[in-house]
Design a protein around this motif. Structure first.
Motif, short mmCIF file in Angstrom:
data_model
loop_
_atom_site.label_atom_id
_atom_site.label_comp_id
_atom_site.label_asym_id
_atom_site.label_seq_id
_atom_site.Cartn_x
_atom_site.Cartn_y
_atom_site.Cartn_z
N ALA A 30 0.83 -1.21 0.00
CA ALA A 30 0.00 0.00 0.00
C ALA A 30 0.86 1.26 0.00
O ALA A 30 0.57 2.22 -0.71
CB ALA A 30 -0.93 -0.01 1.21
N VAL A 31 1.95 1.26 0.78
CA VAL A 31 2.84 2.42 0.83
C VAL A 31 3.53 2.62 -0.52
O VAL A 31 3.61 3.74 -1.03
CB VAL A 31 3.88 2.26 1.97
N ILE A 32 4.01 1.53 -1.11
CA ILE A 32 4.66 1.64 -2.42
C ILE A 32 3.67 2.14 -3.47
O ILE A 32 4.00 3.00 -4.28
CB ILE A 32 5.26 0.28 -2.84
N SER A 33 2.44 1.63 -3.42
CA SER A 33 1.42 2.08 -4.36
C SER A 33 1.12 3.56 -4.18
O SER A 33 0.98 4.29 -5.16
CB SER A 33 0.14 1.26 -4.16
N ALA A 34 1.03 4.02 -2.93
CA ALA A 34 0.77 5.43 -2.68
C ALA A 34 1.92 6.29 -3.17
O ALA A 34 1.70 7.37 -3.74
CB ALA A 34 0.54 5.66 -1.18
N LEU A 35 3.16 5.85 -2.96
CA LEU A 35 4.32 6.60 -3.44
C LEU A 35 4.35 6.68 -4.96
O LEU A 35 4.60 7.75 -5.53
CB LEU A 35 5.62 5.97 -2.92
N VAL A 36 4.07 5.57 -5.61
CA VAL A 36 4.07 5.57 -7.08
C VAL A 36 2.95 6.48 -7.58
O VAL A 36 3.15 7.25 -8.53
CB VAL A 36 3.90 4.13 -7.61
N ASP A 37 1.80 6.41 -6.95
CA ASP A 37 0.67 7.27 -7.35
C ASP A 37 1.04 8.74 -7.16
O ASP A 37 0.77 9.56 -8.03
CB ASP A 37 -0.55 6.92 -6.51
N TRP A 38 1.68 9.07 -6.04
CA TRP A 38 2.05 10.45 -5.76
C TRP A 38 3.15 10.94 -6.70
O TRP A 38 3.10 12.06 -7.18
CB TRP A 38 2.50 10.56 -4.30
N LEU A 39 4.12 10.07 -7.00
CA LEU A 39 5.24 10.49 -7.85
C LEU A 39 4.88 10.54 -9.33
O LEU A 39 5.37 11.40 -10.06
CB LEU A 39 6.43 9.55 -7.64
N VAL A 40 4.05 9.62 -9.80
CA VAL A 40 3.77 9.52 -11.23
C VAL A 40 2.49 10.26 -11.61
O VAL A 40 2.49 11.11 -12.49
CB VAL A 40 3.66 8.03 -11.66
N ILE A 41 1.40 9.96 -10.92
CA ILE A 41 0.12 10.54 -11.31
C ILE A 41 -0.04 11.94 -10.74
O ILE A 41 -0.63 12.81 -11.37
CB ILE A 41 -1.03 9.62 -10.84
N GLY A 42 0.50 12.19 -9.54
CA GLY A 42 0.35 13.50 -8.89
C GLY A 42 0.82 14.65 -9.76
O GLY A 42 0.06 15.59 -10.00
N PRO A 43 2.06 14.63 -10.26
CA PRO A 43 2.53 15.75 -11.09
C PRO A 43 1.73 15.91 -12.37
O PRO A 43 1.54 17.02 -12.86
CB PRO A 43 3.97 15.36 -11.41
N LEU A 44 1.20 14.81 -12.92
CA LEU A 44 0.41 14.92 -14.14
C LEU A 44 -0.90 15.63 -13.89
O LEU A 44 -1.37 16.40 -14.72
CB LEU A 44 0.14 13.52 -14.70
N GLU A 45 -1.50 15.39 -12.71
CA GLU A 45 -2.77 16.01 -12.38
C GLU A 45 -2.58 17.39 -11.76
O GLU A 45 -3.53 18.12 -11.59
CB GLU A 45 -3.54 15.11 -11.40
N GLY A 46 -1.34 17.70 -11.35
CA GLY A 46 -1.07 18.99 -10.75
C GLY A 46 -1.51 19.08 -9.30
O GLY A 46 -1.79 20.14 -8.79
N ARG A 47 -1.62 17.92 -8.64
CA ARG A 47 -2.01 17.92 -7.24
C ARG A 47 -1.17 16.91 -6.48
O ARG A 47 -0.59 16.01 -7.06
CB ARG A 47 -3.49 17.58 -7.09
N ILE A 48 -1.14 17.08 -5.17
CA ILE A 48 -0.38 16.15 -4.32
C ILE A 48 -1.35 15.39 -3.45
O ILE A 48 -2.21 15.97 -2.85
CB ILE A 48 0.64 16.92 -3.44
#
Length: 48
Positions: A30-48
């Motif tokens: 779950a932590v790895i998934s959250a980190l990947v989501d934050w690092l990859v998808i976060g910048p694309l959506e412009g949110r953290i």
């Protein structure tokens, strides 16, 4: 009779240990998934 008691204690401890290991693996995934989501998808959506 004394031989049965330690065996049941060992089985009970082993069961809790197995559940603990499974829980730790789930938390790590779950932590790895959250980190990947934050690092990859976060910048694309412009949110953290």
């Amino acid at each position: 009779m004394p031989l049965d008691e330690p065996e049941s204690d060992i089985k009970r401890f082993h069961g809790w240990r197995l559940l603990g290991v499974i829980l730790c693996v789930v938390i790590v995934i779950a932590v790895i998934s959250a980190l990947v989501d934050w690092l990859v998808i976060g910048p694309l959506e412009g949110r953290i």
